[in-house]
Write an enzyme that holds these catalytic residues in place. Structure first.
Site, PDB file in Angstrom:
ATOM      1  N   LEU A  79     -17.029  17.776  -3.368  1.00  0.00           N
ATOM      2  CA  LEU A  79     -18.119  16.799  -3.337  1.00  0.00           C
ATOM      3  C   LEU A  79     -18.390  16.283  -4.749  1.00  0.00           C
ATOM      4  CD1 LEU A  79     -20.337  15.275  -1.795  1.00  0.00           C
ATOM      5  CD2 LEU A  79     -21.865  17.202  -2.294  1.00  0.00           C
ATOM      6  N   TYR A  80     -18.242  17.172  -5.752  1.00  0.00           N
ATOM      7  CA  TYR A  80     -18.407  16.735  -7.133  1.00  0.00           C
ATOM      8  C   TYR A  80     -17.487  15.548  -7.418  1.00  0.00           C
ATOM      9  CZ  TYR A  80     -17.733  16.684 -12.197  1.00  0.00           C
ATOM     10  OH  TYR A  80     -17.626  16.283 -13.505  1.00  0.00           O
ATOM     11  N   ALA A  81     -16.201  15.705  -7.082  1.00  0.00           N
ATOM     12  CA  ALA A  81     -15.232  14.632  -7.324  1.00  0.00           C
ATOM     13  C   ALA A  81     -15.619  13.383  -6.543  1.00  0.00           C
ATOM     14  CB  ALA A  81     -13.835  15.103  -6.928  1.00  0.00           C
TER      15      ALA A  81
END
Ligand SMILES: NC(=O)c1ccc[n+]([C@@H]2O[C@H](COP(=O)([O-])OP(=O)(O)OC[C@H]3O[C@@H](n4cnc5c(N)ncnc54)[C@H](O)[C@@H]3O)[C@@H](O)[C@H]2O)c1
Ligand SMILES: *[C@@H]1O[C@H](CO)[C@@H](O)[C@H](O)[C@H]1NC(C)=O
Length: 482
Positions: free
Chosen positions: A268-270
């Site tokens: 999700l960070y990416a």
């Protein structure tokens, strides 16, 4: 002044602390900092106290938050923060208002050299933001920092960075990038020419535990920063912000180039960083905002992030805790000084914002559309994570208790490798620090900051309990992809 000497100056600033006696910062933190404060700061302090008292008397009814703020100033003797300016000592951004405050902002934001930049740095108490702020201030640019000091990792490290920045004339406001009113007041107080936007929720695996934090800071917060910058005119600032190598996701074509696909995020960070790049496009298109996205590749070094693998491994090695490695993982570890040079190069070459979109008729013919840029900032030489651990073992004089496991599909990618041709062409970016040299700088800082005894001695077999960094007794998995 070329970027390299600027960064050297910043590096020397940090070295001052390395060589100026052990644990300078820790002594600062414990209150022995009076001797380090210049006479002018004392004058400033007196003037500040007088001004504050006057304001307390005059505006009791109109500015209740200022009252609690000055109370905070005079009552925080335990933190010995009384010498600090109004800017760095508030615990609530609601205090950041009024004429005195605006004057202090202007004092810090004004460049101290001809043609100097005036930069608002978000995430300035973070790892990269701290180093960039030091480097900008060292070359005479005006810098105001902002950070919400969240507890994703030890906030005392962020506070220590804030204190060091304060000694270089850089205040770090305690505020959230989602505080649109505060951003508006900042831009009203001073016409910042540039925003270096580094505040974000970092870390790839933490996203499974706290997904909304990534949306709040990396999507909503990014929009808040772009809004504030886009709505400001004369000048409309240029924005340089941190994307991430993680946008390359599951790509296997190495090295990663900016035009490679970025539609397969592994975390999700990416995904939020990828979303940020799309949002950047929209703000550039609609508002003529000059935007530069920097895809950092596993940045490491002194004052680094405790959640990242090299840092967590160093702590685990010292504490005798097990270290869990992902088999065959490789990272393009990039030393902080190289990344700082890249950030300053991106700021120096950022074209002007044009104040209107690329299709609008209001567009000034001479300047053309505002630039929308994206660059890799990596080291161009991936290293097996196992090699990184071996270098740490050597530097710390202790063996790691290693466990090698297959990489789970929970956010990390197998390898990263930057192609930096574009950054080299446009602002002379050339990483020069090997992992061995960079980790040596990191370990020198690490043992001093955490007061670790007997490190770096090959004969060392035990480390005193007092010397151990605080460490949770659990195995440390690598977290190097962010
Ligand atoms: N360090 C790396 O290897 C790496 C790699 C790729 C991308 N990046 C990106 O570079 C930037 C800087 O990373 P870093 O390593 O310095 O991380 P960091 O966590 O040390 O710094 C980020 C800072 O932003 C602050 N922050 C977070 N959310 C905020 C909010 N809503 N409002 C105000 N402040 C907020 C945090 O308190 C922190 O001090 C981030 O955008 C990160 O995603 C870092
Ligand atoms: C690096 O990127 C440049 C520009 O996109 C490209 O021309 C070059 O071929 C790339 N190098 C490698 C080794 O892929």
């Amino acid at each position: 002044m070329p970027a390299s000497s600027v960064v050297d100056a910043a590096a020397k600033g940090v070295k001052l602390d390395r060589h100026g006696g052990a644990a300078v910062l820790l002594r600062r933190a414990s209150g022995a900092n009076k001797h380090l404060v210049s006479a002018s700061s004392h004058l400033l302090f007196r003037a500040t106290v007088l001004a504050t008292l006057a304001l307390v008397v005059l505006f009791t009814l109109h500015y209740p938050s200022l009252i609690s703020h000055s109370f905070h100033l005079s009552s925080s003797s335990s933190r010995r923060s009384s010498h600090r300016s109004l800017l760095g000592s508030s615990s609530s951004s609601t205090s950041y208002r009024g004429a005195t405050w605006a004057r202090e902002i202007r004092r810090s934001a004004a460049p101290r050299r001809d043609g100097g930049l005036s930069v608002l740095v978000t995430g300035a108490a973070g790892f990269v933001g701290f180093h960039c702020s030091l480097a900008l201030a060292a070359r005479g640019d005006g810098v105001v920092g902002l950070d919400n000091f969240n507890a994703y990792y030890d906030p005392s490290l962020k506070r220590a960075r804030q204190r060091l920045l304060a000694t270089r004339g850089v205040p770090v406001l305690d505020a959230d990038i989602n505080d649109a009113a505060l951003l508006a007041r900042l831009f009203a107080a001073w016409p910042f020419t540039h925003v270096l936007h580094l505040a974000a929720q970092a870390g790839v695996r933490h996203a499974m535990r706290a997904p909304q934090a990534y949306v709040a800071s990396n999507v909503a917060g990014l929009v808040s920063v772009f809004e504030a910058a886009a709505r400001r005119a004369d000048p409309q600032p240029a924005v340089v912000w941190a994307s991430s190598s993680s946008v390359y996701g599951l790509n296997t074509d190495a090295p990663f180039s900016e035009d490679h696909r970025t539609d397969r995020p592994a975390s999700l960070y990416a995904a939020t960083k990828k979303a940020g790049e799309a949002i950047a496009h929209a703000y550039n298109h609609i508002y003529g905002l000059s935007v530069t996205g920097l895809r950092f590749f596993t940045v490491y070094g002194p004052w680094g992030r405790p959640d990242m693998a090299y840092f967590a491994f160093a702590r685990a090695v010292v504490a005798g805790d097990p270290v869990t490695l992902f088999a065959d993982a490789r990272r393009d570890f990039t030393y902080i000084d190289d990344v700082v040079r890249g950030c300053l190069g991106a700021l120096d070459t950022a074209g002007k914002s044009t104040g209107s979109g690329s299709s609008g008729k209001k567009k000034k013919k001479k300047s053309g559309p505002a630039p929308l840029r994206v660059y890799n900032l990596g080291n161009t030489s991936p290293v097996p994570v196992a090699r990184m651990v071996a270098v740490l073992e050597e530097l710390l004089g202790r063996k790691a208790n290693k466990r090698v496991v297959a990489m789970p599909a929970n956010g990390d990618v197998p390898f990263t490798h930057a192609n930096v041709t574009h950054a080299a062409r446009d602002f002379g970016y050339r990483p020069t620090t090997s992992l061995e040299v960079g980790l040596r700088h990191f370990v020198e800082w690490f043992v001093r900051y955490y007061k670790i005894d007997n490190a770096n001695a090959a004969s060392t077999t035990t480390t005193s309990a007092a010397g151990k960094p605080r460490s949770k007794r659990k195995s440390t998995a690598m977290s190097a992809a962010s």
